[in-house]
Design an enzyme around this catalytic site. Sequence first.
Site, PDB file in Angstrom:
ATOM      1  N   ARG A  36       0.829  -1.199   0.000  1.00 29.94           N
ATOM      2  CA  ARG A  36       0.000   0.000   0.000  1.00 29.94           C
ATOM      3  C   ARG A  36       0.866   1.252   0.000  1.00 29.94           C
ATOM      4  O   ARG A  36       2.041   1.225   0.372  1.00 29.94           O
ATOM      5  CB  ARG A  36      -0.945   0.030   1.196  1.00 29.94           C
ATOM      6  CG  ARG A  36      -0.249   0.087   2.552  1.00 29.94           C
ATOM      7  CD  ARG A  36      -0.143   1.464   3.137  1.00 29.94           C
ATOM      8  NE  ARG A  36       0.700   1.465   4.324  1.00 29.94           N
ATOM      9  CZ  ARG A  36       1.993   1.713   4.313  1.00 29.94           C
ATOM     10  NH1 ARG A  36       2.618   1.951   3.171  1.00 29.94           N
ATOM     11  NH2 ARG A  36       2.700   1.716   5.431  1.00 29.94           N
ATOM     12  N   GLU A  42      -0.424  10.106   8.479  1.00 28.73           N
ATOM     13  CA  GLU A  42       0.671   9.202   8.851  1.00 28.73           C
ATOM     14  C   GLU A  42       0.865   9.143  10.361  1.00 28.73           C
ATOM     15  O   GLU A  42       0.827  10.172  11.046  1.00 28.73           O
ATOM     16  CB  GLU A  42       1.967   9.693   8.195  1.00 28.73           C
ATOM     17  CG  GLU A  42       2.887   8.586   7.777  1.00 28.73           C
ATOM     18  CD  GLU A  42       2.281   7.706   6.680  1.00 28.73           C
ATOM     19  OE1 GLU A  42       1.811   6.604   6.998  1.00 28.73           O
ATOM     20  OE2 GLU A  42       2.285   8.141   5.514  1.00 28.73           O
ATOM     21  N   ASP A  45      -2.956   6.105  12.576  1.00 31.28           N
ATOM     22  CA  ASP A  45      -3.910   4.982  12.541  1.00 31.28           C
ATOM     23  C   ASP A  45      -4.008   4.329  13.915  1.00 31.28           C
ATOM     24  O   ASP A  45      -4.982   3.647  14.199  1.00 31.28           O
ATOM     25  CB  ASP A  45      -3.570   3.960  11.437  1.00 31.28           C
ATOM     26  CG  ASP A  45      -2.197   3.345  11.547  1.00 31.28           C
ATOM     27  OD1 ASP A  45      -1.325   3.934  12.224  1.00 31.28           O
ATOM     28  OD2 ASP A  45      -1.979   2.276  10.956  1.00 31.28           O
ATOM     29  N   GLY A 130      10.813  -3.443   3.250  1.00 27.00           N
ATOM     30  CA  GLY A 130      11.405  -2.394   4.079  1.00 27.00           C
ATOM     31  C   GLY A 130      11.405  -1.036   3.409  1.00 27.00           C
ATOM     32  O   GLY A 130      12.187  -0.158   3.762  1.00 27.00           O
ATOM     33  N   GLY A 132       8.659   0.929   3.176  1.00 24.22           N
ATOM     34  CA  GLY A 132       7.509   1.709   3.624  1.00 24.22           C
ATOM     35  C   GLY A 132       6.254   1.426   2.820  1.00 24.22           C
ATOM     36  O   GLY A 132       5.294   2.187   2.872  1.00 24.22           O
ATOM     37  N   SER A 135       5.259  -4.473   2.728  1.00 22.59           N
ATOM     38  CA  SER A 135       5.394  -5.855   2.277  1.00 22.59           C
ATOM     39  C   SER A 135       5.007  -6.797   3.415  1.00 22.59           C
ATOM     40  O   SER A 135       4.501  -7.891   3.178  1.00 22.59           O
ATOM     41  CB  SER A 135       6.819  -6.138   1.797  1.00 22.59           C
ATOM     42  OG  SER A 135       7.742  -6.075   2.859  1.00 22.59           O
ATOM     43  N   ASP A 180      -2.240  -0.611   7.387  1.00 24.23           N
ATOM     44  CA  ASP A 180      -1.575  -1.425   6.366  1.00 24.23           C
ATOM     45  C   ASP A 180      -2.400  -2.655   5.997  1.00 24.23           C
ATOM     46  O   ASP A 180      -2.609  -2.962   4.816  1.00 24.23           O
ATOM     47  CB  ASP A 180      -0.190  -1.853   6.850  1.00 24.23           C
ATOM     48  CG  ASP A 180       0.668  -0.664   7.226  1.00 24.23           C
ATOM     49  OD1 ASP A 180       0.256   0.477   6.934  1.00 24.23           O
ATOM     50  OD2 ASP A 180       1.741  -0.865   7.827  1.00 24.23           O
ATOM     51  N   TYR A 230       9.511   3.083  16.064  1.00 22.32           N
ATOM     52  CA  TYR A 230       8.053   3.085  15.854  1.00 22.32           C
ATOM     53  C   TYR A 230       7.331   2.940  17.195  1.00 22.32           C
ATOM     54  O   TYR A 230       6.413   3.705  17.519  1.00 22.32           O
ATOM     55  CB  TYR A 230       7.688   1.934  14.908  1.00 22.32           C
ATOM     56  CG  TYR A 230       6.255   1.935  14.452  1.00 22.32           C
ATOM     57  CD1 TYR A 230       5.900   2.426  13.199  1.00 22.32           C
ATOM     58  CD2 TYR A 230       5.230   1.438  15.265  1.00 22.32           C
ATOM     59  CE1 TYR A 230       4.586   2.424  12.760  1.00 22.32           C
ATOM     60  CE2 TYR A 230       3.916   1.434  14.845  1.00 22.32           C
ATOM     61  CZ  TYR A 230       3.589   1.920  13.598  1.00 22.32           C
ATOM     62  OH  TYR A 230       2.289   1.916  13.172  1.00 22.32           O
TER      63      TYR A 230
HETATM   64  P1  ADP Z   1       7.640  -3.075   4.959  1.00 23.26           P
HETATM   65  O1  ADP Z   1       6.409  -3.692   5.531  1.00 23.26           O
HETATM   66  O2  ADP Z   1       7.561  -1.588   4.911  1.00 23.26           O
HETATM   67  O3  ADP Z   1       8.033  -3.630   3.630  1.00 23.26           O
HETATM   68  P2  ADP Z   1       8.819  -4.436   7.183  1.00 23.26           P
HETATM   69  O4  ADP Z   1      10.168  -4.359   7.828  1.00 23.26           O
HETATM   70  O5  ADP Z   1       7.629  -4.220   8.022  1.00 23.26           O
HETATM   71  O6  ADP Z   1       8.846  -3.425   5.938  1.00 23.26           O
HETATM   72  O7  ADP Z   1       8.651  -5.848   6.492  1.00 23.26           O
HETATM   73  C1  ADP Z   1       9.682  -6.391   5.690  1.00 23.26           C
HETATM   74  C2  ADP Z   1       9.887  -7.832   6.103  1.00 23.26           C
HETATM   75  O8  ADP Z   1       8.817  -8.642   5.567  1.00 23.26           O
HETATM   76  C3  ADP Z   1      11.146  -8.441   5.519  1.00 23.26           C
HETATM   77  O9  ADP Z   1      12.251  -8.166   6.344  1.00 23.26           O
HETATM   78  C4  ADP Z   1      10.791  -9.928   5.522  1.00 23.26           C
HETATM   79  O10 ADP Z   1      10.936 -10.470   6.815  1.00 23.26           O
HETATM   80  C5  ADP Z   1       9.297  -9.912   5.204  1.00 23.26           C
HETATM   81  N1  ADP Z   1       9.103 -10.084   3.756  1.00 23.26           N
HETATM   82  C6  ADP Z   1       8.757  -9.169   2.852  1.00 23.26           C
HETATM   83  N2  ADP Z   1       8.696  -9.678   1.605  1.00 23.26           N
HETATM   84  C7  ADP Z   1       9.038 -10.983   1.713  1.00 23.26           C
HETATM   85  C8  ADP Z   1       9.191 -12.067   0.791  1.00 23.26           C
HETATM   86  N3  ADP Z   1       8.987 -11.897  -0.515  1.00 23.26           N
HETATM   87  N4  ADP Z   1       9.585 -13.269   1.282  1.00 23.26           N
HETATM   88  C9  ADP Z   1       9.816 -13.436   2.605  1.00 23.26           C
HETATM   89  N5  ADP Z   1       9.679 -12.457   3.512  1.00 23.26           N
HETATM   90  C10 ADP Z   1       9.312 -11.254   3.093  1.00 23.26           C
HETATM   91 MG    MG Z   2       5.783  -3.447   7.537  1.00 26.36          MG
END
Ligand code: ADP
Ligand code: MG
Length: 392
Positions: A36, A42, A45, A130, A132, A135, A180, A230
């Site tokens: 998203r 910001e 939430d 990572g 923002g 993921s 999110d 955070y």
């Molecule tokens: P954001 O949510 O902003 O991308 P986060 O630190 O909250 O950052 O989440 C990222 C973490 O999500 C990664 O360090 C990993 O642990 C997990 N992650 C994201 N994409 C994948 C993927 N394709 N396969 C496995 N783990 C993933």
């Molecule tokens: Mg995250």
Amino acid sequence: MLQINPNLSDLVTDAAAGLADRLQSKATITAAAPGRVNLIGEHIDYCDGFVMPFAIDRYIVIAGCANGTSQARITSALSEEIVTLDLTQPQETSEPKWANYLRGVIRGFQDRGHHIPGFHAYILSSIPGGAGLSSSAALECATATFLEGLLDTVLDTKEKALLCQKAEHDFAHVPCGIMDQFASAFGKPNRLVLIDCKTGEPELVPFENPDLTVLISNTMVNHELSDGGYAARRKHTEDGLAILGKASWRDVSAADVHANWEKLGEPVNRRSRHVVGEISRTIAAAAALARNDFETLGPLMAASHDSLRDDFEVSCKELDIMVEIARKIGRNGGVIGTRMTGGGFGGSTVTLCESRKASEIAAALGVEYEKATGIKPQIFASRPSQGAHLVG
Ligand code: ADP
Ligand code: MG
């Protein structure tokens, strides 16, 4: 400079190939969940505020199948490792960390009385991690959707999003709000997910003007939200509310914060000023967007960024540089508004711009950012996209 978003159907095909290659299985269940971007609102939430994200055209896809055992065998394109989970037991946090998002969601289903049969799963993503763009929420929502397919059940969408949020709290130790997971679960094409975080109700707001483009600029500076920044911000907002003696930030005015400035103390006073300011900015921004009033919307996004930088202190040098470059391009260059997006401490900016100038703006952002930082950014556009769903 403008990166093309990988097609979801290509991602699905590649995930099936990954499952076959890594786990020698044929995909019978495939779930997709988007990341998203947040236009405005910001770090509020978790403060009963309003937020205005949408699901982006970047997904995490999980391809898998039942395996007839009581174990899950899971791997990702990003990992050499195959993780084995014993599904006869309630899931707990463990290593590797990336699997905790899946463990947490499985635990949410287990806590609701579901018995999870054994499965194989392979994860493939087009969401930079990572950055923002959530993921993590996408991984949680994709997991929950995959389990719905596996169990042949459908959770209420809000319950599913809350289950995923709890996984993030308990298994990733990030005390996030509801934005999110709601954006990833409720997203729809051409719709913003305007969320009233007090009532927990999302409203799908039209965003279909083809003359508008949303650019996402990943600074390539990764954040680490679990490292305490955070959680510390969230604590400041809780302290602020307690000192003000109010039940909800919605009952607090800017004048209340001003009148209690010394009592709130540093930095809780500035954190509080951000919260009340950002809540009113987001309400104003939703109204401005609805009437295509970009002359109002742009300055609101600018004020949001400044507040996150100065009062909430979650920006970083690279985010500020990216924002400054877009500000210099300005309204005449086609930039309507720009700000950091997501939790901060790195990650991405969001730039609302005129579609006819989007490529030119993206090119300038890329060149100028690299000149200033030595880092090549990743810049792409996204329209609001479909939230978490089973594919096929
Ligand atoms: P954001 O949510 O902003 O991308 P986060 O630190 O909250 O950052 O989440 C990222 C973490 O999500 C990664 O360090 C990993 O642990 C997990 N992650 C994201 N994409 C994948 C993927 N394709 N396969 C496995 N783990 C993933
Ligand atoms: Mg995250």
